[in-house]
Design a protein around this motif. Structure first.
Motif, PDB file in Angstrom:
ATOM      1  N   THR A  34      12.362   6.306  -7.300  1.00  0.00           N
ATOM      2  CA  THR A  34      12.590   5.192  -7.054  1.00  0.00           C
ATOM      3  C   THR A  34      11.719   4.746  -5.693  1.00  0.00           C
ATOM      4  O   THR A  34      11.266   3.790  -5.465  1.00  0.00           O
ATOM      5  N   ASP A  35      12.003   5.645  -4.751  1.00  0.00           N
ATOM      6  CA  ASP A  35      11.225   5.307  -3.349  1.00  0.00           C
ATOM      7  C   ASP A  35       9.842   4.953  -3.715  1.00  0.00           C
ATOM      8  O   ASP A  35       9.320   4.072  -2.901  1.00  0.00           O
ATOM      9  N   LEU A  36       9.279   5.888  -4.520  1.00  0.00           N
ATOM     10  CA  LEU A  36       7.885   5.702  -4.903  1.00  0.00           C
ATOM     11  C   LEU A  36       7.514   4.394  -5.499  1.00  0.00           C
ATOM     12  O   LEU A  36       6.738   3.456  -5.160  1.00  0.00           O
ATOM     13  N   HIS A  37       8.413   4.072  -6.667  1.00  0.00           N
ATOM     14  CA  HIS A  37       8.113   2.618  -7.233  1.00  0.00           C
ATOM     15  C   HIS A  37       8.385   1.651  -6.134  1.00  0.00           C
ATOM     16  O   HIS A  37       7.652   0.510  -6.142  1.00  0.00           O
ATOM     17  N   LEU A  38       9.276   1.459  -5.132  1.00  0.00           N
ATOM     18  CA  LEU A  38       9.688   0.608  -4.323  1.00  0.00           C
ATOM     19  C   LEU A  38       8.484   0.597  -3.364  1.00  0.00           C
ATOM     20  O   LEU A  38       8.337  -0.575  -3.020  1.00  0.00           O
ATOM     21  N   ILE A  39       8.080   1.444  -2.863  1.00  0.00           N
ATOM     22  CA  ILE A  39       7.240   1.304  -1.469  1.00  0.00           C
ATOM     23  C   ILE A  39       5.912   0.658  -2.131  1.00  0.00           C
ATOM     24  O   ILE A  39       5.200  -0.090  -1.182  1.00  0.00           O
ATOM     25  N   HIS A  40       5.657   0.879  -3.452  1.00  0.00           N
ATOM     26  CA  HIS A  40       4.330   0.078  -3.989  1.00  0.00           C
ATOM     27  C   HIS A  40       4.806  -1.221  -4.718  1.00  0.00           C
ATOM     28  O   HIS A  40       4.019  -1.815  -5.383  1.00  0.00           O
ATOM     29  N   SER A  96       0.987  -1.141  -0.086  1.00  0.00           N
ATOM     30  CA  SER A  96       0.059   0.092   0.016  1.00  0.00           C
ATOM     31  C   SER A  96       0.965   1.220  -0.126  1.00  0.00           C
ATOM     32  O   SER A  96       0.573   2.358  -0.536  1.00  0.00           O
ATOM     33  N   GLY A  97       2.144   1.228   0.631  1.00  0.00           N
ATOM     34  CA  GLY A  97       3.121   2.309   0.339  1.00  0.00           C
ATOM     35  C   GLY A  97       3.009   3.242   1.478  1.00  0.00           C
ATOM     36  O   GLY A  97       3.632   4.148   1.483  1.00  0.00           O
ATOM     37  N   VAL A  98       2.021   2.819   2.299  1.00  0.00           N
ATOM     38  CA  VAL A  98       1.862   4.044   3.492  1.00  0.00           C
ATOM     39  C   VAL A  98       2.962   4.098   4.401  1.00  0.00           C
ATOM     40  O   VAL A  98       3.152   2.866   4.892  1.00  0.00           O
ATOM     41  N   LEU A  99       3.668   5.227   4.648  1.00  0.00           N
ATOM     42  CA  LEU A  99       4.846   5.157   5.553  1.00  0.00           C
ATOM     43  C   LEU A  99       4.255   5.752   6.885  1.00  0.00           C
ATOM     44  O   LEU A  99       3.626   6.540   6.999  1.00  0.00           O
TER      45      LEU A  99
END
Ligand code: NAP
Ligand code: ZN
Length: 346
Positions: free
Chosen positions: A41-47, A11-14
């Motif tokens: 890249t952080d956005l690609h990876l959290i999801h 879900s990528g919620v931090l």
């Protein structure tokens, strides 16, 4: 114990999360994190967009801070030094790539986060401090503001390395930059510093004024405007493509002169869509490039120190990170979010 912000799943919620860092080893440097950039890249990876994500994930590979402790065998830094860590924290040190200063291509590379080191997940710079072997730590020149220097550690080196490698440093040559985001705006800045004629190729007409007036681009082309693209056909010597989403490549390659080169650094989650004719009828080269070595990163930082090059940033508090990710997805940032870790991590 180290406090950081972690994603628990795709879900990528931090959210805030505590985890251990390793005790200082002989050649380690411990540093307090002042700022950390938010890379796409952080956005690609959290999801988990590339299918390789490990959770919990503490992102962050544009990390800058101040040294607080050095191991007994560490020689490069002393307490108080300004330092930075980028995308990698260790490699095998023995293979051909490592020996020849291309350790970013080492098969056993350990990433700053989302990697395994001694069987444990590595955690990045959305956190209070880091412990890293000095070989993978760079010096940030003292004359540069630390916050606006954070993005140099990934966005900066990722464009600087191919620019050096492929010859995108020659004054007067026509240099196209596709995508005016974190990586793209750094490419414009380096292109200008090298004396190239820089054209921004963008999907966002609202970025034109600033690209010309603030970043100093010579030209600005809206890539979704076929007439503008046709008019610029066969005018460019080099193109650096920093786009994060799937996009057509043929129209971009048509912008290259005969023997021109297009280098991909953006990493969309779908295969490229490429008719062979556009490279054949033009003897064009399509290449790729991955971050840069530690030596190149230090060279780049020193170059930035001498030429006063830093990133254009929007400094935001730690608890803004989820909102920042949402805005980054919409290319709504000029041009890099940087987390104010030191003041706002609690
Ligand atoms: P970013 O700040 O989001 O910038 C990407 C830019 O691409 C956007 O600002 C936008 O520019 C353009 N864009 C977005 N969606 C598009 C679409 N559908 N079609 C055409 N253009 C579009 O991202 P970043 O942090 O610079 O990262 C860019 C990419 O590089 C990411 O995929 C990232 O993972 C990758 N990366 C690769 C390396 C490497 O070693 N090769 C290192 C770091 C990052 P305009 O508004 O101007 O069109
Ligand atoms: Zn990055």
């Amino acid at each position: 114990e180290c406090l950081g912000w972690a994603a628990k799943d795709s879900s990528g919620v931090l959210a805030p999360w505590k985890f251990p860092r390793r005790p200082l080893r002989s050649t380690d440097v411990k540093f307090k994190i002042s700022y950390c950039g938010i890379c796409h890249t952080d956005l690609h990876l959290i999801h988990n967009e590339w299918g390789s994500s490990k959770y919990p994930m503490v992102p962050g590979h544009e990390v800058v801070g101040v040294v607080t402790e050095v191991g007994p065998g560490a020689k490069k830094f002393k307490v108080g030094d300004h330092v930075g860590v980028g995308c990698m924290v260790f490699s095998c040190l023995k293979c051909d790539h490592c020996k020849h200063g291309d350790e970013q291509y080492c098969d056993q590379l350990i990433w700053t986060y989302n990697s395994l080191e001694d069987g444990k997940i590595t955690f990045g710079g959305y956190s209070g401090f880091m412990v890293t072997d000095e070989k993978f730590v760079c010096r940030v020149p003292n004359n540069l503001p630390l916050d606006a220097s954070a993005p140099l550690l990934c966005a900066g080196i990722t464009v600087y390395s191919p620019m050096k490698h492929f010859g995108m440093t020659q004054p007067g040559k026509n240099f196209g930059v596709v995508g005016l985001g974190g990586l793209g705006h750094m490419a414009v800045k380096f292109g200008k510093a090298f004396g190239m004629k820089v054209t921004v190729i963008s999907t966002s007409p609202n970025k034109e004024k600033e690209a010309r007036e603030v970043l100093g681009a010579h030209n600005f082309i809206v890539s979704r405007d076929a007439a503008q693209m046709t008019k610029a056909a066969k005018t460019m010597d080099y193109i650096l493509d920093t786009v994060s989403a799937p996009h057509p490549l043929d129209a971009l390659l048509e912008l290259l002169k005969i023997d021109g080169k297009l280098v991909m650094v953006g990493l969309p989650d779908k295969p490229l869509d490429l008719p062979a004719g556009v490279i054949i009828f033009g003897r064009r080269t399509l290449a790729g490039s991955f971050i840069g070595s530690i030596k190149e990163t230090q060279d780049m930082l020193d170059f930035c120190g001498k030429n006063n090059v830093t990133s254009m940033i929007e400094l935001v508090p730690m608890d803004y990170v989820n909102k920042a990710m949402e805005r980054l997805r919409k290319s709504d940032v000029k041009y890099r979010f940087v987390l104010d870790v030191e003041k706002t991590l609690k």
